[in-house]
Design a protein around this motif. Structure first.
Motif, PDB file in Angstrom:
ATOM      1  N   TYR A  94      40.108  44.116  43.296  1.00 26.26           N
ATOM      2  CA  TYR A  94      39.640  42.760  42.965  1.00 26.26           C
ATOM      3  C   TYR A  94      38.998  42.166  44.226  1.00 26.26           C
ATOM      4  O   TYR A  94      39.620  41.392  44.952  1.00 26.26           O
ATOM      5  N   VAL A 140      36.975  39.905  45.131  1.00 28.92           N
ATOM      6  CA  VAL A 140      36.432  38.542  45.209  1.00 28.92           C
ATOM      7  C   VAL A 140      36.663  37.951  46.594  1.00 28.92           C
ATOM      8  O   VAL A 140      35.839  37.167  47.092  1.00 28.92           O
ATOM      9  N   THR A 157      32.131  42.697  44.680  1.00 30.09           N
ATOM     10  CA  THR A 157      32.616  42.389  43.335  1.00 30.09           C
ATOM     11  C   THR A 157      31.692  42.985  42.280  1.00 30.09           C
ATOM     12  O   THR A 157      32.145  43.558  41.279  1.00 30.09           O
TER      13      THR A 157
END
Length: 199
Positions: free
Chosen positions: A84, A86, A96
């Motif tokens: 993940y 981000v 991402t």
């Protein structure tokens, strides 16, 4: 000049781009009903199997590409930064989008493995996700700084030129496939009208 962890990850990423490009081209050859026996190289060749295996290789290499960064000391990537990204320590937007490309590719490979259970129509609808995966992959590959420093993109760098070539190649062949599909649909409509008027 020694090969760094970041360099190795970048090279593996380029291999992933190349294998995905090959996979897409083989898939589009099938859409064109290309026969290597009737056309060049005039030999029986199971490129459907090569298409399947290139999908598995593309998924494996695409997983290896970010996993190598776990060995990097700076910037330091953790597993959650890859799963993940981000809030990854470098270029979170580009990473991402790269993760989205990987997840879509994994979805396409998984549904292709289950295509007989899913049925042709549902599998085919899922399979078109590969174009979104390719778009995300090309964006990630083009706009990520290979050194992970956020420097301006050198569009004439060897790696970027390779990605640009693959992108243009897929874009051109995709356009040809779209035109082929439109002509085929128009031909089918014409035949159905002729059949309706003659009956």
């Amino acid at each position: 000049m020694s090969l760094t962890i970041v360099d190795l990850s970048a090279y593996v990423g380029l291999v992933a781009v190349g294998v995905v490009t090959l996979n897409l081209l083989l898939g589009m050859l099938m859409a064109f009903r290309y026969s290597p026996y009737r056309s060049w190289p005039h030999h029986r060749f199971n490129y459907f199997r090569l298409h399947n295996w290139s999908g598995y290789v593309a998924l494996s290499v695409s997983l290896l590409h970010p996993a190598i960064l776990l060995l990097n000391k700076g910037p330091r990537f953790r597993v959650k930064d890859l799963v993940y990204p981000v809030h990854s320590p470098s270029q979170p937007l580009e990473n991402t989008i790269g993760a989205v490309a990987f997840y879509l590719l994994a979805f396409v490979v998984m549904t292709s493995y289950l295509r007989l259970r899913l049925g042709r129509h549902l599998w085919k609808a899922f399979h078109f996700s590969i174009y979104f995966a390719a778009a995300a992959l090309f964006f990630h590959s083009l706009f990520t700084d290979p050194a992970l420093k956020g420097d301006p993109i050198d569009w004439f760098d060897g790696g970027k030129l390779f990605v640009e070539f693959c992108f243009v190649l897929i874009a051109v062949v995709s356009l040809l496939r779209w035109r082929h599909a439109r002509r085929k649909a128009a031909h089918v409509r014409q035949l159905s009208r002729q059949a309706a008027t003659s009956s």
